[in-house]
Design a protein around this motif. Structure first.
Motif, PDB file in Angstrom:
ATOM      1  N   CYS A  32     -81.907 -40.150 -37.987  1.00 55.30           N
ATOM      2  CA  CYS A  32     -83.174 -40.031 -37.272  1.00 55.30           C
ATOM      3  C   CYS A  32     -82.917 -39.499 -35.860  1.00 55.30           C
ATOM      4  O   CYS A  32     -82.048 -40.022 -35.158  1.00 55.30           O
ATOM      5  CB  CYS A  32     -83.835 -41.402 -37.208  1.00 55.30           C
ATOM      6  SG  CYS A  32     -85.188 -41.534 -36.034  1.00 55.30           S
ATOM      7  N   ALA A  34     -84.661 -39.885 -33.252  1.00 55.36           N
ATOM      8  CA  ALA A  34     -85.114 -40.825 -32.230  1.00 55.36           C
ATOM      9  C   ALA A  34     -84.106 -41.940 -31.981  1.00 55.36           C
ATOM     10  O   ALA A  34     -83.795 -42.261 -30.836  1.00 55.36           O
ATOM     11  CB  ALA A  34     -86.469 -41.409 -32.627  1.00 55.36           C
ATOM     12  N   CYS A  35     -83.595 -42.568 -33.054  1.00 51.35           N
ATOM     13  CA  CYS A  35     -82.723 -43.727 -32.878  1.00 51.35           C
ATOM     14  C   CYS A  35     -81.275 -43.462 -33.290  1.00 51.35           C
ATOM     15  O   CYS A  35     -80.370 -44.145 -32.817  1.00 51.35           O
ATOM     16  CB  CYS A  35     -83.264 -44.926 -33.657  1.00 51.35           C
ATOM     17  SG  CYS A  35     -83.168 -44.743 -35.452  1.00 51.35           S
ATOM     18  N   CYS A  51     -88.820 -43.074 -40.072  1.00 50.50           N
ATOM     19  CA  CYS A  51     -87.458 -43.590 -40.001  1.00 50.50           C
ATOM     20  C   CYS A  51     -87.430 -45.029 -40.540  1.00 50.50           C
ATOM     21  O   CYS A  51     -88.219 -45.862 -40.096  1.00 50.50           O
ATOM     22  CB  CYS A  51     -86.975 -43.556 -38.558  1.00 50.50           C
ATOM     23  SG  CYS A  51     -85.378 -44.366 -38.332  1.00 50.50           S
ATOM     24  N   CYS A  54     -86.313 -47.310 -37.127  1.00 48.00           N
ATOM     25  CA  CYS A  54     -87.164 -47.466 -35.937  1.00 48.00           C
ATOM     26  C   CYS A  54     -88.636 -47.177 -36.204  1.00 48.00           C
ATOM     27  O   CYS A  54     -89.483 -47.421 -35.345  1.00 48.00           O
ATOM     28  CB  CYS A  54     -86.663 -46.572 -34.805  1.00 48.00           C
ATOM     29  SG  CYS A  54     -86.913 -44.808 -35.093  1.00 48.00           S
TER      30      CYS A  54
HETATM   31 ZN   LIG Z   1     -85.187 -43.898 -36.131  1.00 49.37          ZN
END
Ligand SMILES: [Zn+2]
Length: 154
Positions: A32, A34-35, A51, A54
């Motif tokens: 992912c 983002a995380c 995801c 997250c």
């Molecule tokens: Zn994530």
């Protein structure tokens, strides 16, 4: 000449900057953007809706034809010099070259495609492209309290 309704903006308090290189690296490692912990895909090239770690919505990506394009460019620039070098040095039979290089090309493309698509999803996420901007107008889940698009008169 008038400004377009929405233009790319630098980070703001409502829309903090996202790390572009890190997001692309996370996507290239099939994580992912983002995380960096949750898996990006639910199948070989099927990006997860969100995801699993997250909860970041990932279905907004619009990679379209870019991953195959960049895969062809990358694999072609690796395989073609190798083919020419092997031909020049060893001149193996043509049937052997056709078989071996077809297999090498296929395997390299299949291996590179998810990584390149992941990097492009990471790029789109980091730049708030398509639906990755939670404050963009037109979002189904937008509550109307977000930032006005750049270029609009308030
Ligand atoms: Zn994530």
């Amino acid at each position: 000449m008038t400004q377009p309704e929405t233009t790319w903006r630098r980070s703001t308090a409502e829309r903090p900057g996202r790390p572009l290189v890190l997001a692309m690296r996370r996507g290239a490692t099939l994580k992912c953007p983002a995380c960096g912990t949750g898996g990006l895909y639910r199948a070989y090239l099927k990006v997860s809706e969100a995801c699993p770690a997250c909860g970041e919505a990932l279905h907004h990506h619009r990679a379209d034809d870019a991953p195959p394009y960049f895969t062809i460019v990358l694999v072609g620039h690796i395989v073609v010099p190798l083919v020419l070098t092997v031909e020049k040095l060893y001149a193996p039979p043509i049937w052997l070259q056709a078989t071996a290089w077809s297999l090498v090309t296929l395997l390299m493309a299949l291996a590179a495609l998810p990584m390149i698509k992941g990097a492009l999803v990471g790029l789109q996420w980091a730049l708030y492209m398509h639906g990755f901007d939670p404050h963009a107008s037109g979002r189904e889940d937008w509550d109307g309290t977000g930032v006005q698009p750049t270029g609009s008169k308030t």
